[in-house]
Design an enzyme around this catalytic site. Sequence first.
Site, PDB file in Angstrom:
ATOM      1  N   ASN A 103      -9.126   1.445  -3.088  1.00  0.00           N
ATOM      2  CA  ASN A 103      -7.756   1.770  -3.206  1.00  0.00           C
ATOM      3  C   ASN A 103      -7.542   0.865  -4.514  1.00  0.00           C
ATOM      4  O   ASN A 103      -7.066  -0.411  -4.318  1.00  0.00           O
ATOM      5  CB  ASN A 103      -6.727   1.508  -2.198  1.00  0.00           C
ATOM      6  CG  ASN A 103      -5.400   1.517  -2.346  1.00  0.00           C
ATOM      7  OD1 ASN A 103      -5.068   2.036  -3.614  1.00  0.00           O
ATOM      8  ND2 ASN A 103      -4.685   0.932  -1.553  1.00  0.00           N
TER       9      ASN A 103
ATOM     10  N   LYS B 257      -4.824   0.632  -6.243  1.00  0.00           N
ATOM     11  CA  LYS B 257      -3.445   0.487  -6.610  1.00  0.00           C
ATOM     12  C   LYS B 257      -3.165   0.528  -8.079  1.00  0.00           C
ATOM     13  O   LYS B 257      -3.723   1.515  -8.831  1.00  0.00           O
ATOM     14  CB  LYS B 257      -2.946  -0.998  -6.054  1.00  0.00           C
ATOM     15  CG  LYS B 257      -3.453  -1.144  -4.594  1.00  0.00           C
ATOM     16  CD  LYS B 257      -3.203  -2.243  -3.914  1.00  0.00           C
ATOM     17  CE  LYS B 257      -3.806  -2.283  -2.523  1.00  0.00           C
ATOM     18  NZ  LYS B 257      -3.102  -3.330  -1.635  1.00  0.00           N
TER      19      LYS B 257
ATOM     20  N   HIS C 210       0.855   4.430   3.011  1.00  0.00           N
ATOM     21  CA  HIS C 210       0.403   3.278   2.699  1.00  0.00           C
ATOM     22  C   HIS C 210       1.338   2.217   2.859  1.00  0.00           C
ATOM     23  O   HIS C 210       2.341   2.443   2.488  1.00  0.00           O
ATOM     24  CB  HIS C 210      -0.166   2.993   1.230  1.00  0.00           C
ATOM     25  CG  HIS C 210      -1.076   1.513   0.901  1.00  0.00           C
ATOM     26  ND1 HIS C 210      -0.240   0.349   0.868  1.00  0.00           N
ATOM     27  CD2 HIS C 210      -2.331   1.173   1.019  1.00  0.00           C
ATOM     28  CE1 HIS C 210      -1.254  -0.673   0.809  1.00  0.00           C
ATOM     29  NE2 HIS C 210      -2.210  -0.387   0.936  1.00  0.00           N
TER      30      HIS C 210
ATOM     31  N   GLU D 177       2.530  -0.585   1.429  1.00  0.00           N
ATOM     32  CA  GLU D 177       3.517  -0.876   0.089  1.00  0.00           C
ATOM     33  C   GLU D 177       4.245   0.574  -0.178  1.00  0.00           C
ATOM     34  O   GLU D 177       5.459   0.216  -0.586  1.00  0.00           O
ATOM     35  CB  GLU D 177       2.387  -0.846  -1.249  1.00  0.00           C
ATOM     36  CG  GLU D 177       1.749  -2.288  -0.943  1.00  0.00           C
ATOM     37  CD  GLU D 177       0.350  -2.487  -1.586  1.00  0.00           C
ATOM     38  OE1 GLU D 177      -0.034  -1.490  -2.379  1.00  0.00           O
ATOM     39  OE2 GLU D 177      -0.563  -3.224  -1.265  1.00  0.00           O
TER      40      GLU D 177
ATOM     41  N   GLU E  76      -4.083  -0.766   8.948  1.00  0.00           N
ATOM     42  CA  GLU E  76      -3.987  -1.903   7.923  1.00  0.00           C
ATOM     43  C   GLU E  76      -3.055  -2.762   8.312  1.00  0.00           C
ATOM     44  O   GLU E  76      -1.809  -2.334   8.283  1.00  0.00           O
ATOM     45  CB  GLU E  76      -3.810  -1.253   6.405  1.00  0.00           C
ATOM     46  CG  GLU E  76      -4.742  -0.504   6.037  1.00  0.00           C
ATOM     47  CD  GLU E  76      -4.646  -0.278   4.247  1.00  0.00           C
ATOM     48  OE1 GLU E  76      -5.968  -0.729   3.800  1.00  0.00           O
ATOM     49  OE2 GLU E  76      -3.637  -0.131   3.779  1.00  0.00           O
TER      50      GLU E  76
ATOM     51  N   GLY F 176      -4.004  -7.929   0.960  1.00  0.00           N
ATOM     52  CA  GLY F 176      -3.790  -8.780  -0.202  1.00  0.00           C
ATOM     53  C   GLY F 176      -3.568 -10.401  -0.014  1.00  0.00           C
ATOM     54  O   GLY F 176      -3.090 -10.830  -0.961  1.00  0.00           O
TER      55      GLY F 176
ATOM     56  N   SER G  69      -7.716  -6.969   3.265  1.00  0.00           N
ATOM     57  CA  SER G  69      -8.565  -8.143   2.729  1.00  0.00           C
ATOM     58  C   SER G  69      -9.966  -8.102   2.937  1.00  0.00           C
ATOM     59  O   SER G  69     -10.897  -9.120   3.473  1.00  0.00           O
ATOM     60  CB  SER G  69      -7.952  -9.666   3.164  1.00  0.00           C
ATOM     61  OG  SER G  69      -6.860  -9.781   2.862  1.00  0.00           O
TER      62      SER G  69
HETATM   63  P1  PGA Z   1      -6.472  -5.353   0.206  1.00  0.00           P
HETATM   64  O1  PGA Z   1      -5.680  -4.175   0.086  1.00  0.00           O
HETATM   65  O2  PGA Z   1      -8.064  -5.089   0.566  1.00  0.00           O
HETATM   66  O3  PGA Z   1      -6.460  -5.874  -1.260  1.00  0.00           O
HETATM   67  O4  PGA Z   1      -6.087  -6.419   1.298  1.00  0.00           O
HETATM   68  C1  PGA Z   1      -6.085  -3.141   1.102  1.00  0.00           C
HETATM   69  C2  PGA Z   1      -5.357  -1.977   1.053  1.00  0.00           C
HETATM   70  O5  PGA Z   1      -4.031  -2.345   0.644  1.00  0.00           O
HETATM   71  O6  PGA Z   1      -5.545  -0.816   1.095  1.00  0.00           O
END
Ligand code: PGA
Length: 253
Positions: free
Chosen positions: A11, A13, A95, A97, A167, A173, A213
Amino acid sequence: MQHRKKLVIANWKMNGNKVLVDTFLNELAELETNCEVVVCPPAIYLSHFQSSSQVSRVFKSGAQNINEHASGAYTGELSVSMLSDIGVEYVIVGHSERRAIFGESDQVVGLKAKAAIAESLHAVICVGETLEERESDNTFKVLDKQLAAIFNELAATDWPNVTIAYEPVWAIGTGKTATPQQAQEVHAYIRQAISQSLGEDKSQMLTILYGGSVNAGNSEELFAQADVDGGLVGGASLKIDEFKQICLNVSAD
Ligand code: PGA
């Protein structure tokens, strides 16, 4: 016995550019793994991904979001039929976000999943709790609510086109990964909830990914858990060698 699909999804983003797209296409061309690999670049690059011969041979492409409506006056949005028009097979929905920053409710997430599956796309539906919810012992309650909205919108026959991505919001992140035991506990809980609603067979065939992460160093142990079938990878998916290693860390059944 049929095995469930192992999957690693990148992903990106709102990151990346044409150079990264081309580097990925070239460098992943020879990748041989035990899992399906899906790359979700920003939507503007999807056409370019789709026109490459590596796509479908080595990996598939996916969108990071869609609109739940079929067409119409929704300035700036993308419909599922536009994605299927250019051959995109996967879409991430719900997601955290999108939920937190763009105000997507559980119900909208369910509607998006339904719209995706209706056009034969595979929906990767994200669920997970915030740190506050975990610390107040509400993780399972939050998951129940998020899953209930999905059960509400989807028919039992839709589930072969669904992947769930667990998640935990506090791990996205942040560099703070859930421990393999924490991930396994929640994945087993999700599989059990699916089993109760849809039966044991469907729950055993459902791919459940961990996201938050994930990196080259921690993925092997996470993916070794019985109910963790791969990962949804953000930050580490922008680094080609790291992403490749993550894909290689998925073991065969
Ligand atoms: P990250 O993001 O691996 O940077 O923690 C995962 C995600 O948001 O799908």
